[in-house]
Motif scaffolding. Structure first.
Motif, PDB file in Angstrom:
ATOM      1  N   ILE A   9     -13.577 -59.858  11.238  1.00  0.00           N
ATOM      2  CA  ILE A   9     -13.237 -60.599  10.173  1.00  0.00           C
ATOM      3  C   ILE A   9     -12.648 -59.547   9.021  1.00  0.00           C
ATOM      4  O   ILE A   9     -11.783 -59.794   8.300  1.00  0.00           O
ATOM      5  CB  ILE A   9     -14.034 -61.513   9.489  1.00  0.00           C
ATOM      6  CG1 ILE A   9     -14.402 -62.542  10.229  1.00  0.00           C
ATOM      7  CG2 ILE A   9     -14.145 -61.910   7.857  1.00  0.00           C
ATOM      8  CD1 ILE A   9     -15.722 -63.379   9.986  1.00  0.00           C
ATOM      9  N   LYS A  10     -13.332 -58.385   8.830  1.00  0.00           N
ATOM     10  CA  LYS A  10     -13.150 -57.475   7.780  1.00  0.00           C
ATOM     11  C   LYS A  10     -11.816 -56.789   8.255  1.00  0.00           C
ATOM     12  O   LYS A  10     -11.021 -56.365   7.331  1.00  0.00           O
ATOM     13  CB  LYS A  10     -14.243 -56.296   7.838  1.00  0.00           C
ATOM     14  CG  LYS A  10     -14.137 -55.277   6.628  1.00  0.00           C
ATOM     15  CD  LYS A  10     -15.142 -54.572   6.691  1.00  0.00           C
ATOM     16  CE  LYS A  10     -14.757 -53.236   5.523  1.00  0.00           C
ATOM     17  NZ  LYS A  10     -15.841 -52.376   5.442  1.00  0.00           N
ATOM     18  N   ALA A  11     -11.717 -56.533   9.423  1.00  0.00           N
ATOM     19  CA  ALA A  11     -10.238 -55.642   9.836  1.00  0.00           C
ATOM     20  C   ALA A  11      -9.111 -56.726   9.753  1.00  0.00           C
ATOM     21  O   ALA A  11      -8.180 -56.307   9.295  1.00  0.00           O
ATOM     22  CB  ALA A  11     -10.507 -55.605  11.177  1.00  0.00           C
ATOM     23  N   GLU A  12      -9.163 -58.012   9.959  1.00  0.00           N
ATOM     24  CA  GLU A  12      -8.191 -59.041   9.753  1.00  0.00           C
ATOM     25  C   GLU A  12      -8.037 -59.220   8.387  1.00  0.00           C
ATOM     26  O   GLU A  12      -6.763 -59.311   7.742  1.00  0.00           O
ATOM     27  CB  GLU A  12      -8.573 -60.300  10.257  1.00  0.00           C
ATOM     28  CG  GLU A  12      -7.594 -61.498  10.333  1.00  0.00           C
ATOM     29  CD  GLU A  12      -6.148 -61.069  10.705  1.00  0.00           C
ATOM     30  OE1 GLU A  12      -5.135 -61.732  10.651  1.00  0.00           O
ATOM     31  OE2 GLU A  12      -6.132 -60.283  11.702  1.00  0.00           O
ATOM     32  N   LYS A  13      -8.958 -59.262   7.430  1.00  0.00           N
ATOM     33  CA  LYS A  13      -8.869 -59.085   5.759  1.00  0.00           C
ATOM     34  C   LYS A  13      -7.829 -58.018   5.324  1.00  0.00           C
ATOM     35  O   LYS A  13      -7.205 -58.034   4.568  1.00  0.00           O
ATOM     36  CB  LYS A  13     -10.084 -59.213   5.296  1.00  0.00           C
ATOM     37  CG  LYS A  13     -10.770 -60.669   5.213  1.00  0.00           C
ATOM     38  CD  LYS A  13     -12.011 -60.611   4.540  1.00  0.00           C
ATOM     39  CE  LYS A  13     -12.439 -62.143   3.820  1.00  0.00           C
ATOM     40  NZ  LYS A  13     -13.659 -61.783   3.176  1.00  0.00           N
ATOM     41  N   GLN A  14      -8.207 -56.978   6.142  1.00  0.00           N
ATOM     42  CA  GLN A  14      -7.713 -55.763   5.756  1.00  0.00           C
ATOM     43  C   GLN A  14      -6.165 -55.597   6.067  1.00  0.00           C
ATOM     44  O   GLN A  14      -5.172 -55.368   5.107  1.00  0.00           O
ATOM     45  CB  GLN A  14      -8.274 -54.095   6.306  1.00  0.00           C
ATOM     46  CG  GLN A  14      -9.728 -53.914   5.507  1.00  0.00           C
ATOM     47  CD  GLN A  14     -10.261 -53.098   6.245  1.00  0.00           C
ATOM     48  OE1 GLN A  14     -10.060 -52.470   7.357  1.00  0.00           O
ATOM     49  NE2 GLN A  14     -11.329 -52.445   5.587  1.00  0.00           N
ATOM     50  N   ARG A  15      -6.011 -56.104   7.241  1.00  0.00           N
ATOM     51  CA  ARG A  15      -4.448 -56.207   7.531  1.00  0.00           C
ATOM     52  C   ARG A  15      -3.725 -57.195   6.848  1.00  0.00           C
ATOM     53  O   ARG A  15      -2.580 -56.961   6.449  1.00  0.00           O
ATOM     54  CB  ARG A  15      -4.488 -56.788   9.175  1.00  0.00           C
ATOM     55  CG  ARG A  15      -3.013 -56.822   9.996  1.00  0.00           C
ATOM     56  CD  ARG A  15      -3.138 -57.259  11.206  1.00  0.00           C
ATOM     57  NE  ARG A  15      -3.460 -58.754  11.397  1.00  0.00           N
ATOM     58  CZ  ARG A  15      -2.190 -59.510  11.205  1.00  0.00           C
ATOM     59  NH1 ARG A  15      -1.061 -58.980  10.938  1.00  0.00           N
ATOM     60  NH2 ARG A  15      -2.293 -60.752  11.293  1.00  0.00           N
ATOM     61  N   MET A  16      -4.164 -58.424   6.646  1.00  0.00           N
ATOM     62  CA  MET A  16      -3.683 -59.361   5.799  1.00  0.00           C
ATOM     63  C   MET A  16      -3.349 -58.876   4.181  1.00  0.00           C
ATOM     64  O   MET A  16      -2.456 -59.273   3.785  1.00  0.00           O
ATOM     65  CB  MET A  16      -4.188 -60.780   5.654  1.00  0.00           C
ATOM     66  CG  MET A  16      -4.410 -61.321   7.131  1.00  0.00           C
ATOM     67  SD  MET A  16      -2.569 -61.281   8.048  1.00  0.00           S
ATOM     68  CE  MET A  16      -1.649 -62.832   7.115  1.00  0.00           C
TER      69      MET A  16
END
Length: 182
Positions: A9-16
């Motif tokens: 979730i954290k990685a996806e939030k950073q990407r977005m």
């Protein structure tokens, strides 16, 4: 929550955050480069058309918050939910949220047309068109309606459908958003 799910979730939030940050930056740059902005919103309930003048309504950039404001009525920001980051802009009481980059279109600017940012919502479409010169409101409205029709249509149940031909109006090349380390 399992640590691996938290990390995902954290990685996806950073990407977005990076993806939507690029959209916000492009929109901010366009507001700074153009004096006139036209906001067109189409839903089944009706059409709305607004005009902003950045000479009268100054552009305020809040870098630390990831947001900017134009005058008293238009604001744009990155928002964070529990599991996602999304892009949001408001004009008066009209709110447009973008959760998926597949619903964002930014066609290449052509001669005699404003720079357009298009956001497809579940209920319709919102277009922000920016121009250095003031446009005739009637002609601008017709142009924006035509552009909206080139992106969306409505099905039998009044749901918004993105047309297959709309792909040519995408902003970046396919796959340009992401972490390509090769």
């Amino acid at each position: 929550m399992h640590p691996s799910l938290e990390a995902e979730i954290k990685a996806e939030k950073q990407r977005m955050t990076f993806v939507f940050g690029d959209i916000k930056s492009a929109l901010l740059k366009a507001f700074r480069a153009n004096q006139f902005a036209y906001i067109y919103e189409e839903t089944l309930d009706g059409n709305y058309f607004f005009k902003l003048n950045t000479a009268v309504d100054p552009v305020w950039d809040d870098i630390m918050n990831g947001s900017f404001k134009v005058g008293d009525h238009f604001s744009c920001q990155l928002r964070e939910g529990k599991r996602e980051v999304f892009f949001q802009f408001k004009y008066k009481k009209s709110i447009t949220n973008l959760y998926d980059t597949e619903r964002y279109f930014h066609p290449e600017r052509t001669e005699n047309k404003p720079d357009m940012f298009m956001f497809v919502k579940t209920t319709g479409i919102t277009i922000v068109a920016l121009s250095e010169t003031e446009l005739n409101p009637e002609h601008c409205l017709k142009l924006l309606k035509r552009e909206a029709r080139s992106i969306i249509s409505y099905d039998d149940n009044d749901n918004v459908v993105i047309k297959k031909s709309a792909a040519r109006k995408k902003a970046p090349e396919a796959g340009s958003w992401g972490f390509d380390l090769n």
